[in-house]
Scaffold this motif. Structure first.
Motif, PDB file in Angstrom:
ATOM      1  N   MET A   1       2.646  12.879   8.859  1.00 38.50           N
ATOM      2  CA  MET A   1       1.237  13.214   8.669  1.00 38.50           C
ATOM      3  C   MET A   1       0.960  13.697   7.247  1.00 38.50           C
TER       4      MET A   1
ATOM      5  N   PHE B   1       0.760  10.803   5.167  1.00 41.09           N
ATOM      6  CA  PHE B   1      -0.493  10.147   5.535  1.00 41.09           C
ATOM      7  C   PHE B   1      -1.650  10.733   4.716  1.00 41.09           C
ATOM      8  N   GLU B   2      -1.708  12.051   4.630  1.00 43.24           N
ATOM      9  CA  GLU B   2      -2.781  12.684   3.851  1.00 43.24           C
ATOM     10  C   GLU B   2      -2.563  12.439   2.349  1.00 43.24           C
TER      11      GLU B   2
ATOM     12  N   ILE C   1      -4.568   7.491  -3.913  1.00 45.10           N
ATOM     13  CA  ILE C   1      -5.380   6.320  -4.239  1.00 45.10           C
ATOM     14  C   ILE C   1      -6.795   6.726  -4.626  1.00 45.10           C
ATOM     15  N   GLU C   2      -7.089   8.011  -4.544  1.00 47.20           N
ATOM     16  CA  GLU C   2      -8.460   8.470  -4.795  1.00 47.20           C
ATOM     17  C   GLU C   2      -8.920   8.154  -6.225  1.00 47.20           C
TER      18      GLU C   2
ATOM     19  N   SER D   1      -1.271   9.958   0.966  1.00 49.58           N
ATOM     20  CA  SER D   1      -1.618   8.592   0.579  1.00 49.58           C
ATOM     21  C   SER D   1      -3.055   8.517   0.077  1.00 49.58           C
ATOM     22  N   PHE D   2      -3.925   9.350   0.616  1.00 49.63           N
ATOM     23  CA  PHE D   2      -5.324   9.317   0.188  1.00 49.63           C
ATOM     24  C   PHE D   2      -5.511   9.995  -1.163  1.00 49.63           C
TER      25      PHE D   2
ATOM     26  N   TRP E   1       0.828  -1.201   0.000  1.00 43.42           N
ATOM     27  CA  TRP E   1       0.000   0.000   0.000  1.00 43.42           C
ATOM     28  C   TRP E   1       0.873   1.266   0.000  1.00 43.42           C
TER      29      TRP E   1
ATOM     30  N   ILE F   1      -9.470   4.405  -7.332  1.00 41.36           N
ATOM     31  CA  ILE F   1     -10.600   3.824  -6.618  1.00 41.36           C
ATOM     32  C   ILE F   1     -11.910   4.340  -7.192  1.00 41.36           C
TER      33      ILE F   1
END
Lengths: 178, 178
Positions: free
Chosen positions: A161, A164-165, A171-172, A167-168, A53, A175
């Motif tokens: 962090m 971390f943000e 993958i947005e 990463s979204f 991931w 998906i």
């Protein structure tokens, strides 16, 4: 009982720590079980899935980045990555302008695996998700865990962090098109 | 992408779960390290210390209570309890009016151990505690993690949370007199 120089007592801080220990253990044990159940059909461990991931959203990652973002030892990150390489999910390489560091990319097979795992996610099979539905119904949104985010930020740093943000964001698209 | 019947999409729920997985892993790995460091001088594992602490506040506990409150398998709770019995920290017994169940109490040596571990707690050696200090300075109190409490409550039930609060009532006095 001792008082500290600051405006909290040792007892308050002990109780706060004990509370965090119990809550965090309870939450993590459930998340761990949910996570294992989710990836069970793919014959992966949690750390292996986490590595795939991370590389998926970083595009190429060094072992130390994987270890940091995956909250695992460098040796764990290395050993699991080697196993995933043998199974054909990722490949190690050097960059032309940086021969010292090894970078890891997903293979096509690895990328397909990551996407099919995301697609196989079923919210109602996820205990923590179901446990958060009462909050969603009440607030009209999922909880954002601002205190937990603040503490994780102050322990792991801003870069952690940001990634971390990030990463979204990364993958947005795939998906949404799924 | 699929929409669910409720007012959240699969993507929203996946992202919420991924967020929880990463945050909870990061928090738990730090708490685990802090916890191990705290009890390191006493030659105990985290589960062993958790068992002693649970029996300390329940006064006498069954294996199934220990397993539930300690978030561990019944066999884990049993095996670690047996080890602690051999080291003289607790004893197994039957109640006169309930011969079917085995109850476990701390020995005097076990009680002393639990208290000396509590007394050895040093807030500033605890990473999560230090990470929460900015919130304490800002709000004038430690964060109460109300969302995390709500989710843990909806997963583990009301009894779990009641016992959780009760645990603090029952260690308050001895700690204050320490």
């Amino acid at each position: 009982m001792r008082e500290t120089f600051d405006d909290y007592t040792i007892k308050e801080s002990l109780f706060f720590s004990l509370r965090m220990m119990q809550l965090s253990k309870a939450l993590w044990k459930t998340i761990e079980k949910d996570w294992q159940q989710w990836i069970n059909p793919y014959d992966l461990t949690i750390n292996e899935h986490h590595i795939l991931w991370i590389i998926y959203y970083l595009k190429d990652a060094s072992i130390s980045e994987i270890a940091k973002l995956g909250v695992m030892h460098v040796s764990t990150a290395f050993n699991f990555s080697k196993k995933l390489e043998i199974r054909g999910y990722l490949q190690f390489s050097k960059k032309e302008n940086d021969m010292r560091n090894t970078y890891i990319q997903l293979t096509e097979k690895g990328e397909e695996l990551v996407l099919s795992i995301f697609k196989a996610y079923e919210p109602l099979q996820n205990t923590v998700f179901k446990g958060s539905l009462p909050l969603h119904h009440l607030h009209g949104k999922f909880p954002d865990f601002i205190e937990m985010m603040t503490i994780v930020r102050s322990i792991y740093g801003n870069d952690f962090m940001k990634m971390f943000e990030y990463s979204f964001d990364n993958i947005e698209k795939p998906i949404e098109n799924a």
